[in-house]
Design a protein around this motif. Structure first.
Motif, PDB file in Angstrom:
ATOM      1  N   ILE A 158       0.614   4.196   1.285  1.00  0.00           N
ATOM      2  CA  ILE A 158       0.749   4.993   2.505  1.00  0.00           C
ATOM      3  C   ILE A 158       0.601   4.073   3.712  1.00  0.00           C
ATOM      4  O   ILE A 158      -0.318   3.265   3.773  1.00  0.00           O
ATOM      5  N   GLY A 159       1.502   4.224   4.663  1.00  0.00           N
ATOM      6  CA  GLY A 159       1.348   3.497   5.916  1.00  0.00           C
ATOM      7  C   GLY A 159       2.121   2.200   5.968  1.00  0.00           C
ATOM      8  O   GLY A 159       2.706   1.742   4.982  1.00  0.00           O
ATOM      9  N   VAL A 160       2.100   1.633   7.152  1.00  0.00           N
ATOM     10  CA  VAL A 160       2.852   0.427   7.466  1.00  0.00           C
ATOM     11  C   VAL A 160       1.908  -0.487   8.236  1.00  0.00           C
ATOM     12  O   VAL A 160       1.014  -0.003   8.938  1.00  0.00           O
ATOM     13  N   PHE A 161       2.109  -1.784   8.117  1.00  0.00           N
ATOM     14  CA  PHE A 161       1.310  -2.720   8.911  1.00  0.00           C
ATOM     15  C   PHE A 161       1.646  -2.484  10.388  1.00  0.00           C
ATOM     16  O   PHE A 161       2.804  -2.574  10.780  1.00  0.00           O
ATOM     17  N   ASP A 162       0.666  -2.151  11.190  1.00  0.00           N
ATOM     18  CA  ASP A 162       0.950  -1.890  12.604  1.00  0.00           C
ATOM     19  C   ASP A 162      -0.170  -2.467  13.492  1.00  0.00           C
ATOM     20  O   ASP A 162      -0.989  -3.263  13.024  1.00  0.00           O
TER      21      ASP A 162
ATOM     22  N   ARG B 183      14.233  -2.774  10.974  1.00  0.00           N
ATOM     23  CA  ARG B 183      13.203  -2.328  10.055  1.00  0.00           C
ATOM     24  C   ARG B 183      13.508  -2.909   8.669  1.00  0.00           C
ATOM     25  O   ARG B 183      14.637  -3.337   8.414  1.00  0.00           O
ATOM     26  N   THR B 184      12.544  -2.823   7.771  1.00  0.00           N
ATOM     27  CA  THR B 184      12.717  -3.415   6.435  1.00  0.00           C
ATOM     28  C   THR B 184      13.974  -2.888   5.741  1.00  0.00           C
ATOM     29  O   THR B 184      14.739  -3.642   5.160  1.00  0.00           O
TER      30      THR B 184
ATOM     31  N   PRO C  22       0.839  -1.202   0.000  1.00  0.00           N
ATOM     32  CA  PRO C  22       0.000   0.000   0.000  1.00  0.00           C
ATOM     33  C   PRO C  22       0.877   1.256   0.000  1.00  0.00           C
ATOM     34  O   PRO C  22       1.919   1.270   0.665  1.00  0.00           O
TER      35      PRO C  22
ATOM     36  N   PHE D  83      -7.577  -5.038  13.621  1.00  0.00           N
ATOM     37  CA  PHE D  83      -8.532  -5.255  12.526  1.00  0.00           C
ATOM     38  C   PHE D  83      -8.587  -6.739  12.160  1.00  0.00           C
ATOM     39  O   PHE D  83      -9.670  -7.309  11.975  1.00  0.00           O
TER      40      PHE D  83
ATOM     41  N   HIS E 248      -2.875  -1.322  14.572  1.00  0.00           N
ATOM     42  CA  HIS E 248      -4.255  -1.113  14.105  1.00  0.00           C
ATOM     43  C   HIS E 248      -4.688  -2.281  13.218  1.00  0.00           C
ATOM     44  O   HIS E 248      -5.817  -2.764  13.294  1.00  0.00           O
ATOM     45  N   ASP E 249      -3.748  -2.708  12.381  1.00  0.00           N
ATOM     46  CA  ASP E 249      -4.054  -3.802  11.455  1.00  0.00           C
ATOM     47  C   ASP E 249      -4.219  -5.120  12.202  1.00  0.00           C
ATOM     48  O   ASP E 249      -5.029  -5.959  11.814  1.00  0.00           O
TER      49      ASP E 249
ATOM     50  N   GLN F 100       5.973  -7.861   3.931  1.00  0.00           N
ATOM     51  CA  GLN F 100       6.566  -6.801   3.105  1.00  0.00           C
ATOM     52  C   GLN F 100       5.825  -5.476   3.247  1.00  0.00           C
ATOM     53  O   GLN F 100       6.258  -4.456   2.733  1.00  0.00           O
ATOM     54  N   SER F 101       4.711  -5.503   3.953  1.00  0.00           N
ATOM     55  CA  SER F 101       4.036  -4.246   4.289  1.00  0.00           C
ATOM     56  C   SER F 101       4.567  -3.695   5.605  1.00  0.00           C
ATOM     57  O   SER F 101       4.041  -2.713   6.120  1.00  0.00           O
ATOM     58  N   GLY F 102       5.564  -4.344   6.152  1.00  0.00           N
ATOM     59  CA  GLY F 102       6.230  -3.813   7.338  1.00  0.00           C
ATOM     60  C   GLY F 102       5.796  -4.442   8.649  1.00  0.00           C
ATOM     61  O   GLY F 102       6.044  -3.866   9.716  1.00  0.00           O
TER      62      GLY F 102
END
Lengths: 492, 312
Positions: B32-36, B267-268, B30, B42, B38-39, B134-136
């Motif tokens: 904008i943003g990183v998997f964090d 980090r990545t 995506p 969710f 909140h995800d 890969q989304s972090g």
């Protein structure tokens, strides 16, 4: 990641319907961009495309623009100034078409200067009065609300992150006039929101500003020295000149990026600055207090690109009668749209900044965004002659390449007979060699009919005003106190 | 015994394939943003809510949703591998179509159906886990997720028996979320959610703490699943085992150990700089080769991650 989805949707809706920007949503996008940079080392190119919205063809763009202009005109109708104008012209803002828009006379700077309160609609909540530091005489007033200020901070943070102008961990020196409080407040808030450390050095003695740039610090998570300098080209010229006198070398600084705005920045200035700062990245955005929110991005090919959502940007021919043709110079006439501008509302504001419409459609990396050339100068300073026009940039570009001319180039220009331009310039020496070199440089781009070389700036008859002369003093300048080394004991 | 071998082999192959993919291909992430966290929240909410919806909705609707989800995931997973859009669509639709046709036309529980579905689920797990990591996705987030899943699994599988009902309902649909085999009339299966954790953890730990952390995680997870499958096959348990109750506690001490031993996780961009994968197909390579005609695409270019290039 998931929490940015509603924030993006909200932002897109604000742009589509001109509704108020939701600062908290925008702030979430800033956080997401900072997080992405922290995780991946850089913000992806796709992010800029996602936030700028879809690429529009000409028909769609015109449709979007007229719809948003109409909405802005409805807001403007609630101001005393445009209420009168619409009544006189019989324009119904809600039914406004392109023909009406083109018939609406551009708003001259003088009108805004004379009665800024007449541009504030009923129901607006002005909180800040921004005064220009302008080089054109009496300052112009523009009012901003708190909501506009807060939204501009987060939009600015998004913009600098996408353009990589300021990044987390940077140390930013603002060498701009402290009187320009509103832009200084904005710049400081933007840099701080991004995660940089920022300080306002002001237009102090260039030696002092250079000492601040060279100063080593040990802030955790930040660069050891200022790595971003934001200033005006003329003050930057003063820094380059003084730096050479004081014997500074690139190794004395850690500057990586220099943001130049508010005046014409020449290639000669950048070339000569290399000796002081080494190879650095230059960012030259276009912005002005009167049209705040509707700034331009610069591409690698040197165009100014005006994103569509914040406002309508027109280039009007220098006679003010029609839209400028490709390849032709014209003045920028700008209408900032809601939600970017809701307090001081201006429609078709004539910036009097001359640009050229690209002769061919741009093929640069920002080619999908409408473009013009860099600013060529102020219309009032531009000189028509039989061979066309001579602009301030033509003269400044020629002069600042010459070592014989101290930075910033101080000059004056006027029409000489019907077919050329007479230039007066400050040089280090007034000798035959200097005159020959200056004349040769100018003749490449200017139909030179007269040249006067002086060594004292005060001898110029009609100089182009430079922001570097809005100098700010410190006690040390007056000799009442001296900068004291830190280790020296302070007397009781 | 054959069922145990087949399912264990599939469970072992999935993390290896995901590992190779992770080193070789950069997926679209995506903008904008990183998997964090909140995800993670969710995902946990979705894990609780979606099965209820699957039980409530008509089977045809659930089957359609599963096929569309799979198509979407395959598209993203195949994109850096095949690069050329018609090929990506062909492969993604082809795989979905095969699973759909086989599950509709062949007798339920037939070896063909199981083989196709198992293969599709392994590919799905490779794609999904790579998109997440890969989304972090960070090891901290993974620890949070497995903790939540372990609690959920105990409640949903053991106390409510809810998971059993769900799997029975979905078992004959295309993309039934079970890596399963039948041997002598007896079933042996691992839920897709458990497979995803087995595949995801090594990738996240590799990115966060290095190769050893990833390998340790892969070996322990696969061994734990093999052990649970063996226990079921040997009849030591009469009811389904909530696998996350074993996988979660296995993973949390690993995270704590690496975190204490190596400090903050990488980090990545750090992972890519320290362990730059050779011949990695970056986004830049994908975009540039896609612009050329199919027959003249030529060999993949060497490169490292786009982010690392941008940093320079």
């Amino acid at each position: 990641m998931i929490e940015t989805v509603p924030a993006q949707l909200r932002y897109v809706c604000s742009l589509a319907f001109g509704t108020r920007l939701h600062t908290r949503s925008l702030d979430r996008l800033v956080t997401a961009l900072v997080d992405a940079r922290e995780e991946f080392g850089a913000v992806g190119r796709d992010a800029a495309e996602a936030l700028r919205g879809p690429v529009l063809d000409d028909t769609a763009r015109r449709e979007v623009q007229i719809r948003r202009f109409r909405k802005q005109a409805e807001l403007a109708a609630r101001t005393p100034y445009y209420g009168r104008v619409f009544a006189e012209l019989g324009i119904e803002p809600r039914k406004l078409r392109w023909a009406d828009l083109e018939a609406l006379p551009p708003t001259p700077k003088e009108m805004l200067k004379a009665d800024p309160d007449a541009f504030v609609p009923a129901g607006a909540r002005p909180a800040f009065r921004a005064l220009t530091t302008g080089t054109t005489g009496i300052p112009t007033t523009v009012y901003f609300s708190r909501a506009e200020f807060e939204a501009t901070v987060v939009l600015g943070a998004i913009s600098v992150l996408l353009a990589r102008q300021v990044e987390p961990g940077d140390v930013v020196q603002l060498s701009v006039s402290s009187r320009a409080l509103f832009p200084v407040m904005l710049a400081a808030q933007i840099a701080a929101r991004v995660g940089a450390v920022v300080y306002q050095a002001g237009f102090v003695d260039p030696g002092h500003a250079l000492a601040l740039l060279a100063e080593k610090r040990s802030l955790p998570g930040h660069r050891p020295r200022a790595n971003v300098l934001s200033t005006t080209p003329s003050y930057f010229g003063s820094l380059v000149e003084r730096g050479a006198e004081l014997g500074y070398r690139p190794r004395d600084f850690g500057v990586e990026r220099i943001v130049l705005g508010g005046e014409i920045a020449t290639q000669g200035l950048r070339d000569r600055a290399t000796r002081l700062f080494g190879e650095v990245e230059y960012v030259e955005p276009y912005a002005a207090t009167e049209i705040f929110g509707t700034g331009a991005l610069t591409c690698l090919s040197g165009h100014l690109h005006f994103p569509v959502p914040p406002g309508l940007v027109e280039v009007v021919s220098l006679d003010g009668r029609r839209e400028a043709e490709p390849g032709e110079p014209g003045t920028l006439v700008v209408t900032p749209f809601a939600p970017y501008r809701t307090t001081t509302v201006v429609l078709r504001y004539d910036t009097a900044d001359v640009v050229r419409v690209p002769a061919e459609p741009p093929t640069c990396e920002l080619s999908t965004i409408p473009a013009t050339s860099h600013v060529l100068g102020k219309l009032a300073r531009s000189i028509p002659h039989s061979g066309g026009w001579t602009f301030q940039r033509d003269v400044a570009e020629a002069l600042e390449t010459l070592e014989e001319v101290p930075l910033p180039a101080r000059f004056g220009m006027r029409a000489d007979r019907a077919d050329g331009v007479a230039v007066e310039v400050v040089a280090r020496e007034d000798d035959a060699r200097t005159r020959r070199r200056v004349a040769a440089a100018l003749e490449r781009s200017v139909p030179l009919r007269g040249l006067r070389v002086v060594t004292d700036p005060a001898s110029l008859e009609d100089p182009v005003l430079l922001r570097t002369d809005l100098r700010e003093h410190s006690f040390s300048d007056f000799g009442t106190a001296r900068l004291r080394p830190a280790e020296e004991a302070v007397p009781a | 015994m054959i069922a145990w071998i087949v399912v264990t082999t599939l469970v072992a192959v999935a993390p290896v394939a995901a590992w190779i993919y992770f080193r070789r291909f950069e997926v679209m992430r995506p903008p904008i943003g990183v998997f964090d966290w909140h995800d993670v929240v969710f995902m946990l909410v979705a894990i609780v809510v979606v099965p209820v919806a699957y039980l409530a909705l008509p089977r045809a609707v659930v089957g359609t949703v599963l096929c569309l989800l799979a198509l979407n995931i395959f598209w993203f997973g195949f994109e850096p591998v095949l690069r050329f859009r018609p090929l990506i669509w062909l492969a993604a639709i082809g795989l979905v179509a095969v699973d759909l046709v086989v599950s509709l036309t062949v007798r339920a529980g037939a070896s063909w159906v199981l083989a196709v579905n198992d293969f599709a689920l392994v590919v799905l797990a490779v794609c999904v886990t790579n998109v997440l990591v890969q989304s972090g996705m960070r090891a901290r987030d993974l620890a949070f997720l497995v903790s939540g899943l372990a609690v959920y699994d105990v409640i949903a599988t053991t106390y409510l028996g809810f998971m059993g009902d769900l799997l029975r309902r979905l078992a004959t649909l295309p993309f039934a979320p079970l890596v399963a085999w039948r041997d002598g009339g007896q079933w042996l299966a691992l839920g897709l959610g458990d497979l995803l954790m087995v595949v995801l953890a090594p990738l996240v730990l590799r990115k966060a703490f290095g190769r050893t952390a990833g390998i340790v995680s892969a070996v322990t997870s696969v061994a734990a699943v093999a052990g649970m499958l063996a226990a079921l096959r040997l009849g030591w348990f009469s009811r389904p085992i909530p696998a996350m109750v074993v996988l979660g506690p296995l993973l949390l001490p690993q995270y704590a150990w690496w975190r204490l031993r190596l400090g903050p996780e990488r980090r990545t961009w750090e992972y890519l700089e320290i362990e730059a994968p050779v011949r990695r197909v970056t986004r830049e390579a994908v975009e540039s080769t896609r612009e050329r005609p199919l027959l003249r695409r030529g060999a993949l270019r060497r490169g490292t991650a786009t982010a690392a290039i941008e940093r320079r």
